[in-house]
Design a protein around this motif. Sequence first.
Motif, mmCIF file in Angstrom:
data_model
loop_
_atom_site.group_PDB
_atom_site.id
_atom_site.type_symbol
_atom_site.label_atom_id
_atom_site.label_comp_id
_atom_site.label_asym_id
_atom_site.label_seq_id
_atom_site.Cartn_x
_atom_site.Cartn_y
_atom_site.Cartn_z
ATOM 1 N N THR A 226 0.824 -1.221 0.000
ATOM 2 C CA THR A 226 0.000 0.000 0.000
ATOM 3 C C THR A 226 0.853 1.263 0.000
ATOM 4 O O THR A 226 0.328 2.359 -0.172
ATOM 5 C CB THR A 226 -0.923 0.020 1.227
ATOM 6 N N ILE A 227 2.169 1.129 0.205
ATOM 7 C CA ILE A 227 3.047 2.288 0.275
ATOM 8 C C ILE A 227 3.666 2.561 -1.091
ATOM 9 O O ILE A 227 4.231 1.661 -1.717
ATOM 10 C CB ILE A 227 4.165 2.061 1.316
ATOM 11 N N ALA A 228 3.566 3.783 -1.554
ATOM 12 C CA ALA A 228 4.094 4.156 -2.860
ATOM 13 C C ALA A 228 5.608 4.001 -2.887
ATOM 14 O O ALA A 228 6.288 4.183 -1.869
ATOM 15 C CB ALA A 228 3.706 5.598 -3.192
ATOM 16 N N GLU A 229 6.143 3.678 -4.069
ATOM 17 C CA GLU A 229 7.588 3.465 -4.209
ATOM 18 C C GLU A 229 8.378 4.705 -3.811
ATOM 19 O O GLU A 229 9.443 4.603 -3.206
ATOM 20 C CB GLU A 229 7.920 3.070 -5.647
ATOM 21 N N SER A 230 7.860 5.885 -4.143
ATOM 22 C CA SER A 230 8.551 7.125 -3.787
ATOM 23 C C SER A 230 8.660 7.282 -2.274
ATOM 24 O O SER A 230 9.662 7.789 -1.761
ATOM 25 C CB SER A 230 7.821 8.332 -4.385
ATOM 26 N N LYS A 231 7.639 6.806 -1.561
ATOM 27 C CA LYS A 231 7.667 6.892 -0.100
ATOM 28 C C LYS A 231 8.664 5.894 0.467
ATOM 29 O O LYS A 231 9.366 6.184 1.454
ATOM 30 C CB LYS A 231 6.260 6.618 0.455
ATOM 31 N N ASP A 233 11.390 4.961 -1.019
ATOM 32 C CA ASP A 233 12.691 5.586 -1.254
ATOM 33 C C ASP A 233 12.992 6.630 -0.185
ATOM 34 O O ASP A 233 14.134 6.757 0.278
ATOM 35 C CB ASP A 233 12.729 6.233 -2.638
ATOM 36 N N TYR A 234 11.967 7.358 0.220
ATOM 37 C CA TYR A 234 12.124 8.379 1.267
ATOM 38 C C TYR A 234 12.535 7.739 2.586
ATOM 39 O O TYR A 234 13.494 8.189 3.238
ATOM 40 C CB TYR A 234 10.810 9.147 1.427
ATOM 41 N N TYR A 235 11.825 6.679 2.993
ATOM 42 C CA TYR A 235 12.152 6.001 4.245
ATOM 43 C C TYR A 235 13.535 5.346 4.173
ATOM 44 O O TYR A 235 14.298 5.363 5.145
ATOM 45 C CB TYR A 235 11.094 4.943 4.581
ATOM 46 N N ILE A 239 16.890 5.915 6.574
ATOM 47 C CA ILE A 239 17.652 4.844 7.229
ATOM 48 C C ILE A 239 19.132 4.983 6.900
ATOM 49 O O ILE A 239 19.997 4.841 7.778
ATOM 50 C CB ILE A 239 17.107 3.470 6.798
ATOM 51 N N ARG A 240 19.447 5.269 5.646
ATOM 52 C CA ARG A 240 20.850 5.467 5.263
ATOM 53 C C ARG A 240 21.466 6.646 6.018
ATOM 54 O O ARG A 240 22.632 6.600 6.430
ATOM 55 C CB ARG A 240 20.960 5.701 3.751
ATOM 56 N N ASN A 241 20.691 7.697 6.178
ATOM 57 C CA ASN A 241 21.192 8.874 6.895
ATOM 58 C C ASN A 241 21.491 8.550 8.357
ATOM 59 O O ASN A 241 22.479 9.032 8.928
ATOM 60 C CB ASN A 241 20.192 10.019 6.807
ATOM 61 N N ASP A 266 3.482 4.721 13.568
ATOM 62 C CA ASP A 266 3.944 6.118 13.558
ATOM 63 C C ASP A 266 4.921 6.414 12.422
ATOM 64 O O ASP A 266 5.353 7.556 12.246
ATOM 65 C CB ASP A 266 4.531 6.517 14.914
ATOM 66 N N LYS A 267 5.290 5.362 11.644
ATOM 67 C CA LYS A 267 6.164 5.503 10.467
ATOM 68 C C LYS A 267 7.553 6.036 10.819
ATOM 69 O O LYS A 267 8.256 6.580 9.980
ATOM 70 C CB LYS A 267 5.505 6.414 9.413
ATOM 71 N N ASN A 268 7.970 5.854 12.074
ATOM 72 C CA ASN A 268 9.327 6.211 12.485
ATOM 73 C C ASN A 268 10.204 4.964 12.495
ATOM 74 O O ASN A 268 9.712 3.837 12.637
ATOM 75 C CB ASN A 268 9.333 6.838 13.877
ATOM 76 N N THR A 269 11.498 5.186 12.348
ATOM 77 C CA THR A 269 12.467 4.101 12.412
ATOM 78 C C THR A 269 13.275 4.225 13.692
ATOM 79 O O THR A 269 13.805 5.298 13.996
ATOM 80 C CB THR A 269 13.405 4.138 11.191
ATOM 81 N N TYR A 270 13.379 3.135 14.447
ATOM 82 C CA TYR A 270 14.047 3.126 15.737
ATOM 83 C C TYR A 270 15.266 2.196 15.679
ATOM 84 O O TYR A 270 15.167 1.056 15.225
ATOM 85 C CB TYR A 270 13.094 2.646 16.830
ATOM 86 N N VAL A 271 16.393 2.675 16.158
ATOM 87 C CA VAL A 271 17.614 1.869 16.168
ATOM 88 C C VAL A 271 17.620 0.964 17.395
ATOM 89 O O VAL A 271 17.404 1.425 18.523
ATOM 90 C CB VAL A 271 18.871 2.761 16.163
ATOM 91 N N LEU A 272 17.871 -0.307 17.188
ATOM 92 C CA LEU A 272 17.947 -1.273 18.283
ATOM 93 C C LEU A 272 19.388 -1.543 18.684
ATOM 94 O O LEU A 272 19.742 -1.448 19.855
ATOM 95 C CB LEU A 272 17.290 -2.594 17.871
ATOM 96 N N GLU A 273 20.215 -1.919 17.718
ATOM 97 C CA GLU A 273 21.580 -2.332 18.022
ATOM 98 C C GLU A 273 22.540 -1.852 16.938
ATOM 99 O O GLU A 273 22.148 -1.606 15.798
ATOM 100 C CB GLU A 273 21.677 -3.863 18.124
ATOM 101 N N ILE A 274 23.810 -1.771 17.330
ATOM 102 C CA ILE A 274 24.902 -1.481 16.407
ATOM 103 C C ILE A 274 25.861 -2.669 16.488
ATOM 104 O O ILE A 274 26.272 -3.068 17.578
ATOM 105 C CB ILE A 274 25.637 -0.191 16.799
ATOM 106 N N ASN A 275 26.196 -3.246 15.360
ATOM 107 C CA ASN A 275 27.065 -4.422 15.333
ATOM 108 C C ASN A 275 28.329 -4.101 14.542
ATOM 109 O O ASN A 275 28.276 -3.928 13.325
ATOM 110 C CB ASN A 275 26.339 -5.602 14.693
#
Length: 382
Positions: A226-231, A233-235, A239-241, A266-275
């Motif tokens: 249901t999420i557009a490809e442009s969206k 790419d935005y998310y 994540i890359r940033n 909420d469409k946010n991305t949360y960091v769990l761990e760094i490896n």
Amino acid sequence: MKLLFIGARLFDDVAVYTKKMGITTVLTESNPQAQNLDLADSYHLVPRGMEHPKDIAIKEDVDGIVPLIGIDEPLKEVALLKEELETDYGLPVVASPLKAVSIAGDKVKTKEFLLKNNIKTPEHELIHSCTKMGTKKYPLVLKQSCGQGGKNIKIALSLEDLCCYLEEYDTALVERFIDGIEISIEILRWKNNSLPLVPVSKGKTTLDCIHPLKKLKKAPFQIDNTIAESKIDYYSQKIRNIALKIANLLNIEGTADLDLIFDKYDKNTYVLEINTRISGTRYLTAAASDINPLHEMVDMATGSWNVKNVSKRIKKYYALEIPVGDYVSDKNNYRFREFHGDNSWIIHGPDNHQRITIRGKNEKNAHKIAAQLNLDLGKIRN
């Protein structure tokens, strides 16, 4: 050019590449029964630890060291080896420094680092008792400060679950459970140049703690149809940033990956761990982007790595990784560890835990290859 590789288990991922590049390879390994020993030009069986690899690196007069480490436990010793060899001998060691390893290897320190730098991470607290925890909103994720591969993680559905966990462990890092999609992203970084690669979807979060190795994984990152490809790419760029910011703040070197969750509400991305080690998603990364993180580590050690050139080489494919347990094939060996063309596949992993990673020109092509391999994707959790 001569390189020392520490650890035989993952050497099959670089054996063909080093031969192609004309690199003489020296391998150290503590397990005499380890596979891949004979793939190197020479190998040394040594006790655990980094003292003997250090002595061999100096004696063999190598030009660089590539630790092929996929577990957390030796990383601090590797970081100390890096500090000594780079400072005293000018030998590059393609691994992260001690500060980065110390923060990434402790989930509590990781949380402190993320909060200090305004990077979103799930709400959490470190507890020693069940007292007053009954008012919390369940489910909750319970973790220990150290551990990988889902070890010592439990989903508490009630106060009783939480108290049972604390009977086994003295403390618990308690984290809000997020209903969403698990993500990994690998980062390459060397000589202050960073390059985040493709975000990988590792499946939906579950209350039964199903490990991503047992799920259908996809790259690039997807949410749902249901999420557009442009969206998307935005998310993905967000994540890359995040990955770029963390890599630069920690001064990560070599390869590392982040574990994140995309909250579908909420469409946010949360960091769990760094490896700060080689990632289990490296085949998916290579399939989707045509960039093999282990090959890039070899180039870092030889001094030929150039971030702009790597960035230009990135391609866009659709990739799937399917757990197959045991799959009858004569291709699960070092000779078949590279993707070729628009549509190809690789089988990898030990007995009972094999996986097939598919590269397709697009999603339709990838699914067509899966069907040709008699893989029923509908039966696999994602």
